[in-house]
Design a protein around this motif. Sequence first.
Motif, short mmCIF file in Angstrom:
data_model
loop_
_atom_site.label_atom_id
_atom_site.label_comp_id
_atom_site.label_asym_id
_atom_site.label_seq_id
_atom_site.Cartn_x
_atom_site.Cartn_y
_atom_site.Cartn_z
N ALA A 290 0.83 -1.21 0.00
CA ALA A 290 0.00 0.00 0.00
C ALA A 290 0.86 1.26 0.00
O ALA A 290 0.53 2.25 -0.66
N GLU A 291 1.97 1.22 0.73
CA GLU A 291 2.84 2.40 0.81
C GLU A 291 3.51 2.72 -0.53
O GLU A 291 3.68 3.89 -0.88
N THR A 292 3.91 1.69 -1.25
CA THR A 292 4.69 1.91 -2.48
C THR A 292 3.86 1.88 -3.75
O THR A 292 4.29 2.36 -4.79
N GLY A 293 2.67 1.28 -3.68
CA GLY A 293 1.86 1.13 -4.88
C GLY A 293 2.25 -0.07 -5.71
O GLY A 293 1.69 -0.31 -6.78
N LEU A 294 3.23 -0.86 -5.25
CA LEU A 294 3.65 -2.06 -5.98
C LEU A 294 2.63 -3.18 -5.79
O LEU A 294 1.99 -3.27 -4.74
N PRO A 295 2.48 -4.05 -6.77
CA PRO A 295 1.56 -5.18 -6.63
C PRO A 295 1.93 -6.03 -5.43
O PRO A 295 3.12 -6.28 -5.16
#
Length: 326
Positions: A303-308
């Motif tokens: 959630a913090e990075t936006g990575l899957p």
Amino acid sequence: MAASSHHKQPKAGHRALSGNALPASQPPALPPGLHVVSVPIGNLADLSPRAARVLGSADLVAAEDTRVTRRLLTSQGLSARLTAYNDHNAPRVLPRLMARLQAGERIALVSDAGTPLVSDPGYRLVAACHAAGVPVQAVPGASALLAGLVVAGLPSDRFLFLGFLPAKRAARRTAIAEVAAVRASLVVFESTRRLAATLADMTTVLGPRLAAIGRELTKRHEEVRRGTLNELAAALASEPPPRGEAVIIIAPPAEDSAHTGADTGDESADHNGRSATGAALDQRLAAALAEESLKSAVARVSAETGLPRRQVYSRALTLQRPRRQP
């Protein structure tokens, strides 16, 4: 010559009032069914005339805490038959309420403060009424959710209400991380004794977003604080816990927040999950894994990075693998 009369005759289609007819200004009788009634969140003057009429006319008032509701009714000069209905006794009490409703009685449902079902019991009763064909009516009024939102000075065109977050830190951080990327203001209820800890966790997961805290809303000592999450967390940590309950409103993520290629699916992230963030991703994961379970850490960092999440999970397994080897 007979004296002329100045009395107007009723128009066609209109009945003259008889001694038994109700004046037009008198409200109709309360219909059978469940009436979901909002009560004040602090200021007793916020009880609407309609809510007072319903509470005074109902055959039964189902209250979260009968002692709290009794004080409210007494302050308004109202009397009513009360029964307790809450999360603890719902399995036992709900069938009794449904039997009375199906027999044609009028029952008012109230919580201790604000609007029922908004982080308060009542959902199962309303759902049971719909399933059984029992009418359900809302008597709208005060709500801490909306009161906090309108005084926060933060975007209100889209918001996500989270209710009360988990009391334990790891679960709380996971819950925050799951909604970190939502493009809407976040609204949270919180006990003031946990307020500083919750704000610190929000800062860790969400960063320095703009936020507002509403406390004791509509009461004499109403307070609204605004600032970044880290500023609010530091301020609350340096003070004795305030009284009452609070509403926290958090601004949406910035429009230009980095998603490190997660939205485009480009090759900036390789098979090991080492995207353009590289070592920064490993650092985030290492810190999260030191405090939380693998599942919670992955949810938070994703959630913090936006990575899957699948990509972050793969990298987390890689980081943990050396620890598992003898």
